[in-house]
Design a protein around this motif. Structure first.
Motif, short mmCIF file in Angstrom:
data_model
loop_
_atom_site.label_atom_id
_atom_site.label_comp_id
_atom_site.label_asym_id
_atom_site.label_seq_id
_atom_site.Cartn_x
_atom_site.Cartn_y
_atom_site.Cartn_z
N ILE A 1 44.56 51.70 27.36
CA ILE A 1 44.20 50.37 27.36
C ILE A 1 44.72 49.43 28.67
O ILE A 1 44.30 48.58 29.13
CB ILE A 1 45.12 49.69 26.04
N THR A 2 46.02 50.15 29.15
CA THR A 2 46.70 49.64 30.51
C THR A 2 45.51 49.59 31.61
O THR A 2 45.58 48.49 32.33
CB THR A 2 47.92 50.54 31.08
N GLY A 3 44.73 50.76 31.79
CA GLY A 3 43.83 50.83 32.86
C GLY A 3 42.77 49.51 32.66
O GLY A 3 42.67 48.64 33.46
N PRO A 4 42.06 49.23 31.74
CA PRO A 4 41.03 48.53 31.38
C PRO A 4 41.57 47.12 31.45
O PRO A 4 41.00 46.23 32.10
CB PRO A 4 40.32 48.71 30.20
N SER A 5 42.77 47.01 30.81
CA SER A 5 43.39 45.67 30.62
C SER A 5 43.71 45.08 32.06
O SER A 5 43.35 43.69 32.55
CB SER A 5 44.54 45.61 29.72
N GLY A 6 44.28 46.12 33.03
CA GLY A 6 44.56 45.69 34.21
C GLY A 6 43.42 45.29 35.17
O GLY A 6 43.49 44.22 35.90
N MET A 7 42.40 46.15 35.02
CA MET A 7 40.91 45.79 35.73
C MET A 7 40.44 44.34 35.30
O MET A 7 39.85 43.99 36.06
CB MET A 7 39.95 46.91 35.61
N ASN A 8 40.61 44.14 33.91
CA ASN A 8 40.15 42.74 33.46
C ASN A 8 40.79 41.60 34.13
O ASN A 8 40.22 40.80 34.86
CB ASN A 8 40.60 42.60 32.06
N ALA A 9 42.24 41.99 34.61
CA ALA A 9 42.93 40.85 35.41
C ALA A 9 42.52 40.90 36.83
O ALA A 9 42.49 39.83 37.32
CB ALA A 9 44.41 41.23 35.19
N VAL A 10 42.34 42.17 37.22
CA VAL A 10 41.58 42.18 38.78
C VAL A 10 40.49 41.46 38.67
O VAL A 10 40.12 40.63 39.87
CB VAL A 10 41.50 43.75 39.04
N ALA A 11 39.51 41.44 37.74
CA ALA A 11 38.38 40.93 37.79
C ALA A 11 38.43 39.28 37.90
O ALA A 11 37.66 38.63 38.33
CB ALA A 11 37.42 41.04 36.57
N HIS A 12 39.62 38.67 37.21
CA HIS A 12 39.72 37.30 36.99
C HIS A 12 40.19 36.79 38.87
O HIS A 12 39.62 36.09 39.14
CB HIS A 12 41.04 37.14 36.30
N CYS A 13 40.88 37.76 39.28
CA CYS A 13 41.34 37.49 40.83
C CYS A 13 40.20 37.56 41.59
O CYS A 13 39.92 36.62 42.54
CB CYS A 13 42.45 38.48 41.28
N VAL A 14 39.40 38.54 41.48
CA VAL A 14 37.97 38.59 42.19
C VAL A 14 37.23 37.47 42.04
O VAL A 14 36.97 36.80 43.16
CB VAL A 14 37.31 40.06 42.05
N GLU A 15 36.81 37.12 40.99
CA GLU A 15 35.87 36.00 40.70
C GLU A 15 36.45 34.80 41.21
O GLU A 15 35.83 33.55 41.54
CB GLU A 15 35.12 36.03 39.36
N ALA A 16 37.91 34.63 41.04
CA ALA A 16 38.64 33.25 41.43
C ALA A 16 38.14 33.06 42.78
O ALA A 16 38.35 31.98 43.19
CB ALA A 16 40.03 33.56 41.10
N LEU A 17 37.92 34.05 43.58
CA LEU A 17 37.93 33.72 45.18
C LEU A 17 36.61 33.11 45.16
O LEU A 17 36.54 32.64 46.69
CB LEU A 17 37.76 35.21 45.81
N TRP A 18 35.75 33.13 44.39
CA TRP A 18 34.49 32.31 44.82
C TRP A 18 34.12 31.35 43.44
O TRP A 18 32.99 30.71 43.30
CB TRP A 18 33.14 33.12 45.11
N GLY A 19 35.06 31.31 42.72
CA GLY A 19 34.93 30.36 41.20
C GLY A 19 34.48 28.80 41.48
O GLY A 19 34.90 28.41 42.66
N PRO A 20 33.97 28.17 40.87
CA PRO A 20 33.50 26.73 41.14
C PRO A 20 34.57 25.92 41.27
O PRO A 20 34.56 24.90 41.79
CB PRO A 20 32.69 26.43 39.68
N ASN A 21 35.77 26.14 40.78
CA ASN A 21 36.90 25.29 40.73
C ASN A 21 37.97 25.95 41.67
O ASN A 21 38.83 25.56 41.50
CB ASN A 21 37.42 24.98 39.67
N ALA A 22 37.58 26.79 42.78
CA ALA A 22 38.62 27.55 43.40
C ALA A 22 39.55 26.48 44.33
O ALA A 22 38.97 25.24 44.36
CB ALA A 22 38.07 28.35 44.48
N THR A 23 40.48 26.76 44.69
CA THR A 23 41.32 25.85 45.34
C THR A 23 42.51 26.85 46.17
O THR A 23 42.49 27.89 46.01
CB THR A 23 42.35 24.95 44.54
N PRO A 24 43.07 25.99 47.16
CA PRO A 24 43.94 27.07 48.03
C PRO A 24 45.16 27.74 47.22
O PRO A 24 45.34 28.94 47.44
CB PRO A 24 44.68 25.98 49.09
#
Ligand code: NAD
Length: 349
Positions: free
Chosen positions: A160-183
């Motif tokens: 569960i640690t592996g997928p849950s951690g990659m779920n968090a990585v996915a938040h980070c990755v898409e945050a880099l081009w998300g519609p409300n991205a800020t510095p």
């Protein structure tokens, strides 16, 4: 350039053993009668809190994607207890049920996350009825208090640690081009990826290592902060696939991420550089694929039961409403992306 960065009022406490301070934290906020919602893995914590307060009550046992019937029961229980707050101890499913209660009963939430899902920092709620998930955003469901205790994640098994951690990585990755991205969301995303890439494998190797668990949980915290930027193609596809095929949330994100990222990164060179640097590699897409392999993520969605026929149906359902940034796939490209993800077609090394 216009930037709007809104942070809901919240107090965050992060320390090994901090779950023990929960009673005092609630008292500081003037909350006395909690409805405590927890998964079975943390039932003892929930019962202890209510016993120590001498008030409130518990709901033990939650379900993924918050079925409406469960939400209705929880709301009724909150009214019966005359609860003045909802406390969630658990993963995204426990926090999700607390949000469903908060939304209609107008109660504040204290969240004690035990996975890396990140729901405790978002304004997103969701409930499911007859296989259809309805989601929305409301400031009313953003927890006012978040207590991160790495010790509560000791029991999270590697699978569960592996997928849950990659779920968090996915938040980070898409945050880099998300519609409300800020510095600020960009900084959180970059640092979150670096911490998760170190903390998740280390936590799998040594589940009771406080430093490894603290590194992973800090990464998940930053991923939740980063995700104020919102998601794009990857999250849209996970939402459609999850709703249509009822696949497990974290595993779905974890398997799809290297494929969605490999498709999008050529159109997002700045994000690609940031991800590569955070992963200590030259190639962001290959780095994400390597991290997924390292933490034991299966190569293809077929491992979760998704078929090639499903890929075509998902592509048709998702296509009309796809985000344009950083790149909108053509119907052929979208189906190809999904087919590769189903088959587990090798990504660059
Ligand atoms: P989960 O909460 O369903 O937990 C996964 C499994 O891990 C469960 O079996 C649970 O009992 C177990 N578990 C949790 N913590 C544990 C621990 N410390 N030790 C041992 N076992 C433990 O899964 P999740 O991935 O955390 O959350 C998924 C749900 O959260 C989905 O419904 C998803 O849509 C939602 N979510 C919402 C948001 C949001 O912003 N609203 C963000 C992420 C996820």
């Amino acid at each position: 350039m216009t930037i709007v960065h809104e942070t809901p009022a919240r107090r965050i406490v992060f320390a090994a053993g901090s779950a023990g301070t929960l009673q005092g934290e609630l008292a500081e906020l003037g909350w006395r009668r909690p409805l405590v919602i927890s998964g079975r893995s943390h039932a003892a914590h929930a019962e202890r809190l209510v016993a120590a307060l001498g008030a409130g009550g518990t709901i033990i046992g939650v379900r993924v994607h918050v079925p409406v019937a469960l939400a209705a029961d929880a709301r009724a229980r909150a009214r019966e207890l005359a609860a003045d707050c909802v406390v969630a101890i658990g993963g995204g499913s426990a926090v999700g049920l607390a949000k469903a209660v908060a939304l209609t009963e107008h109660l504040p939430i204290a969240a004690v996350p035990t996975t890396y899902a990140g729901s405790e920092l978002t304004t997103v709620w969701g409930v499911t009825e007859d296989g259809r998930k309805t989601t929305g955003r409301s400031a009313a469901v953003a927890p006012r208090l978040v207590v991160y205790d790495p010790e509560l994640t000791y029991g999270l098994p590697p699978e569960i640690t592996g997928p849950s951690g990659m779920n968090a990585v996915a938040h980070c990755v898409e945050a880099l081009w998300g519609p409300n991205a800020t510095p600020l969301t960009e900084i959180a995303a970059r640092e979150g990826i670096a911490l998760l890439a170190r903390g998740i494998p280390a936590s799998q190797r040594a589940p009771h290592d406080t430093e490894a668990r603290a590194t992973a949980l800090t990464g998940a915290w930053l991923a939740g902060e980063a995700f104020a930027a919102g998601g794009a193609l990857h999250h849209k596809l996970c939402h459609v696939i999850g709703g249509m095929l009822d696949l497990p949330h974290a595993e779905l994100h974890a398997i799809l991420l290297p494929y969605s990222a490999a498709f999008l990164l050529p159109s997002a060179p700045r994000a690609a550089r940031a991800i590569a640097r955070a992963l200590g590699t030259d190639d962001a897409a290959a780095g994400l694929a390597a991290l997924a392999r390292e933490v034991g993520i299966p190569a293809g969605l077929a491992a979760l039961g998704m078929t090639e026929a499903d890929a075509a149906r998902v592509a048709a359902a998702a296509f009309p409403d796809l985000p344009a940034e950083p790149r909108r796939p053509t119907p052929v490209e979208l189906e190809d992306l999904l087919l590769r993800a189903v088959r587990g077609t090798a990504l660059p090394h």
